[in-house]
Scaffold this motif. Structure first.
Motif, PDB file in Angstrom:
ATOM      1  N   VAL A  14     -13.190  -0.865   7.791  1.00 26.62           N
ATOM      2  CA  VAL A  14     -11.615  -0.730   6.998  1.00 26.62           C
ATOM      3  C   VAL A  14     -10.332  -0.440   7.993  1.00 26.62           C
ATOM      4  CG1 VAL A  14     -10.345   0.092   5.233  1.00 26.62           C
ATOM      5  CG2 VAL A  14     -12.988   0.719   5.241  1.00 26.62           C
ATOM      6  N   CYS A  15      -9.389  -1.869   7.673  1.00 26.32           N
ATOM      7  CA  CYS A  15      -8.525  -2.209   8.115  1.00 26.32           C
ATOM      8  C   CYS A  15      -7.180  -0.750   8.093  1.00 26.32           C
ATOM      9  CB  CYS A  15      -7.790  -3.541   8.083  1.00 26.32           C
ATOM     10  SG  CYS A  15      -5.654  -3.849   8.766  1.00 26.32           S
ATOM     11  N   THR A  16      -7.112  -0.201   8.310  1.00 26.03           N
ATOM     12  CA  THR A  16      -5.485   1.182   8.037  1.00 26.03           C
ATOM     13  C   THR A  16      -4.128   0.598   8.815  1.00 26.03           C
ATOM     14  OG1 THR A  16      -6.115   2.620   9.238  1.00 26.03           O
ATOM     15  CG2 THR A  16      -6.977   2.548   7.203  1.00 26.03           C
ATOM     16  N   ASN A  17      -4.130  -0.402   9.305  1.00 22.45           N
ATOM     17  CA  ASN A  17      -3.008  -0.813  10.283  1.00 22.45           C
ATOM     18  C   ASN A  17      -2.019  -0.793   9.959  1.00 22.45           C
ATOM     19  OD1 ASN A  17      -2.424  -1.511  13.075  1.00 22.45           O
ATOM     20  ND2 ASN A  17      -2.475  -3.914  12.094  1.00 22.45           N
ATOM     21  N   LEU A  18      -0.906  -0.782  10.008  1.00 19.89           N
ATOM     22  CA  LEU A  18       0.526  -0.062   9.468  1.00 19.89           C
ATOM     23  C   LEU A  18       1.246  -1.100  10.494  1.00 19.89           C
ATOM     24  CD1 LEU A  18       2.314   0.359   6.951  1.00 19.89           C
ATOM     25  CD2 LEU A  18       2.281   2.985   8.379  1.00 19.89           C
ATOM     26  N   ARG A  19       1.746  -1.718   9.638  1.00 18.09           N
ATOM     27  CA  ARG A  19       3.141  -2.226  10.532  1.00 18.09           C
ATOM     28  C   ARG A  19       4.419  -2.036   9.892  1.00 18.09           C
ATOM     29  NH1 ARG A  19       0.756  -7.427  10.255  1.00 18.09           N
ATOM     30  NH2 ARG A  19      -0.945  -7.235  12.129  1.00 18.09           N
ATOM     31  N   ALA A  20       5.492  -2.206  10.513  1.00 21.33           N
ATOM     32  CA  ALA A  20       7.170  -1.546   9.920  1.00 21.33           C
ATOM     33  C   ALA A  20       7.377  -2.770   8.286  1.00 21.33           C
ATOM     34  CB  ALA A  20       8.082  -2.401  10.763  1.00 21.33           C
ATOM     35  N   PRO A  27       3.338  -6.614   5.904  1.00 23.13           N
ATOM     36  CA  PRO A  27       3.557  -4.435   6.496  1.00 23.13           C
ATOM     37  C   PRO A  27       2.233  -4.560   7.282  1.00 23.13           C
ATOM     38  CG  PRO A  27       3.692  -4.798   4.332  1.00 23.13           C
ATOM     39  CD  PRO A  27       3.832  -6.521   5.056  1.00 23.13           C
ATOM     40  N   GLY A  28       0.917  -5.000   6.956  1.00 24.39           N
ATOM     41  CA  GLY A  28      -0.611  -4.741   6.880  1.00 24.39           C
ATOM     42  C   GLY A  28      -1.260  -3.999   6.392  1.00 24.39           C
ATOM     43  N   CYS A  29      -2.353  -3.594   6.544  1.00 25.06           N
ATOM     44  CA  CYS A  29      -3.177  -2.907   5.165  1.00 25.06           C
ATOM     45  C   CYS A  29      -2.815  -1.167   4.269  1.00 25.06           C
ATOM     46  CB  CYS A  29      -4.890  -2.792   5.519  1.00 25.06           C
ATOM     47  SG  CYS A  29      -5.334  -4.675   5.578  1.00 25.06           S
ATOM     48  N   GLY A  30      -1.881  -0.926   6.220  1.00 27.25           N
ATOM     49  CA  GLY A  30      -1.652   0.213   5.798  1.00 27.25           C
ATOM     50  C   GLY A  30      -2.308   1.280   4.308  1.00 27.25           C
ATOM     51  N   ARG A  59      -7.611  -0.592  13.348  1.00 28.76           N
ATOM     52  CA  ARG A  59      -6.878  -1.558  13.116  1.00 28.76           C
ATOM     53  C   ARG A  59      -6.596  -3.510  12.520  1.00 28.76           C
ATOM     54  NH1 ARG A  59      -2.033   1.136  14.903  1.00 28.76           N
ATOM     55  NH2 ARG A  59      -2.683   2.617  15.882  1.00 28.76           N
ATOM     56  N   CYS A  60      -5.943  -3.913  13.318  1.00 31.44           N
ATOM     57  CA  CYS A  60      -5.992  -5.052  12.236  1.00 31.44           C
ATOM     58  C   CYS A  60      -7.040  -5.625  12.426  1.00 31.44           C
ATOM     59  CB  CYS A  60      -4.331  -5.758  13.055  1.00 31.44           C
ATOM     60  SG  CYS A  60      -4.727  -7.800  12.242  1.00 31.44           S
ATOM     61  N   LEU A  61      -7.738  -6.537  11.024  1.00 26.31           N
ATOM     62  CA  LEU A  61      -9.040  -6.978  11.633  1.00 26.31           C
ATOM     63  C   LEU A  61      -8.849  -8.872  11.407  1.00 26.31           C
ATOM     64  CD1 LEU A  61     -11.247  -5.094   9.165  1.00 26.31           C
ATOM     65  CD2 LEU A  61     -11.716  -5.090  11.474  1.00 26.31           C
ATOM     66  N   GLY A  62      -7.002  -9.172  11.380  1.00 26.77           N
ATOM     67  CA  GLY A  62      -6.964 -10.665  11.523  1.00 26.77           C
ATOM     68  C   GLY A  62      -6.744 -11.106  10.583  1.00 26.77           C
ATOM     69  N   VAL A  63      -6.962 -11.166   9.815  1.00 28.71           N
ATOM     70  CA  VAL A  63      -6.712 -11.555   8.427  1.00 28.71           C
ATOM     71  C   VAL A  63      -5.903 -10.421   7.001  1.00 28.71           C
ATOM     72  CG1 VAL A  63      -8.032 -12.662   5.422  1.00 28.71           C
ATOM     73  CG2 VAL A  63      -9.058 -12.300   7.974  1.00 28.71           C
ATOM     74  N   CYS A  64      -4.531 -10.967   7.658  1.00 28.20           N
ATOM     75  CA  CYS A  64      -3.628  -9.233   6.624  1.00 28.20           C
ATOM     76  C   CYS A  64      -3.175  -9.880   5.498  1.00 28.20           C
ATOM     77  CB  CYS A  64      -2.074  -9.622   7.887  1.00 28.20           C
ATOM     78  SG  CYS A  64      -3.121  -9.752   9.582  1.00 28.20           S
ATOM     79  N   PRO A  65      -4.123  -9.215   4.360  1.00 30.80           N
ATOM     80  CA  PRO A  65      -3.956  -9.605   2.853  1.00 30.80           C
ATOM     81  C   PRO A  65      -2.126  -9.223   2.458  1.00 30.80           C
ATOM     82  CG  PRO A  65      -5.003  -7.657   2.712  1.00 30.80           C
ATOM     83  CD  PRO A  65      -4.831  -8.376   4.887  1.00 30.80           C
ATOM     84  N   LYS A  66      -1.868  -9.820   1.513  1.00 35.55           N
ATOM     85  CA  LYS A  66      -0.452  -9.450   0.780  1.00 35.55           C
ATOM     86  C   LYS A  66      -0.340  -8.347  -0.109  1.00 35.55           C
ATOM     87  CE  LYS A  66       1.502 -14.277   0.678  1.00 35.55           C
ATOM     88  NZ  LYS A  66       2.420 -13.465   2.051  1.00 35.55           N
ATOM     89  N   ALA A  69      -6.294  -4.243   1.113  1.00 37.31           N
ATOM     90  CA  ALA A  69      -7.233  -4.105   2.792  1.00 37.31           C
ATOM     91  C   ALA A  69      -8.199  -5.136   2.651  1.00 37.31           C
ATOM     92  CB  ALA A  69      -7.729  -2.708   2.402  1.00 37.31           C
ATOM     93  N   THR A  70      -8.823  -4.923   4.357  1.00 33.57           N
ATOM     94  CA  THR A  70      -9.248  -6.095   4.122  1.00 33.57           C
ATOM     95  C   THR A  70     -10.316  -5.119   5.310  1.00 33.57           C
ATOM     96  OG1 THR A  70      -7.900  -7.450   5.387  1.00 33.57           O
ATOM     97  CG2 THR A  70     -10.048  -7.479   7.075  1.00 33.57           C
ATOM     98  N   VAL A  71     -11.513  -6.008   4.770  1.00 36.14           N
ATOM     99  CA  VAL A  71     -13.200  -4.437   4.994  1.00 36.14           C
ATOM    100  C   VAL A  71     -14.117  -5.440   5.598  1.00 36.14           C
ATOM    101  CG1 VAL A  71     -14.639  -3.489   4.280  1.00 36.14           C
ATOM    102  CG2 VAL A  71     -12.592  -3.420   3.193  1.00 36.14           C
TER     103      VAL A  71
HETATM  104  S1  FES Z   1      -3.072  -5.508   9.202  1.00 32.49           S
HETATM  105 FE1  FES Z   1      -4.892  -5.322   8.403  1.00 32.49          FE
HETATM  106  S2  FES Z   1      -6.091  -6.981   9.156  1.00 32.49           S
HETATM  107 FE2  FES Z   1      -4.314  -7.490  10.254  1.00 32.49          FE
END
Ligand code: FES
Length: 103
Positions: A14-20, A27-30, A59-66, A69-71
């Motif tokens: 599960v992507c939990t990547n958080l960006r600014a 902003p990422g999946c955060g 971290r980021c899985l490369g498909v950053c949804p609006k 989350a990406t899984v």
């Molecule tokens: S930030 Fe979640 S897939 Fe990129």
């Protein structure tokens, strides 16, 4: 290095990547990712399936949804975007069902 003799039937990343919030890639999946991760963990608890189903934050899985989350779900490496917490039971059910059908 050593190999560990444990193998989950289903492994969910599960992507939990958080960006600014103003990041060029969004902003990422955060926070959504954290809620989705918690939903998967609750479902594993409910099933008592801790050995069979592993859930991990990434971290980021490369498909950053609006939203959501990406899984990625193994086996099969299915990439699911815009996953919401309510999706966790059906995603696990489908993955477990697949493991019983595949040789
Ligand atoms: S930030 Fe979640 S897939 Fe990129």
């Amino acid at each position: 290095m050593r190999e560990v003799p444990l193998r989950p039937s289903v492994h969910v990343l599960v992507c939990t990547n958080l960006r600014a919030s103003d990041a060029a890639l969004g902003p990422g999946c955060g926070d959504s990712g954290e809620r989705v991760y918690d939903a998967f963990k609750r479902e594993v608890d409910r099933r008592g399936a801790h050995r069979a189903i592993w859930i991990a934050r990434t971290r980021c899985l490369g498909v950053c949804p609006k939203h959501g989350a990406t899984v990625i779900v193994h086996p099969g490496a299915d990439v699911l975007a815009e996953v919401e917490p309510a999706d966790a039971p059906s995603v696990l059910l489908a993955a477990l069902d697949r493991t019983t059908k595949d040789p």
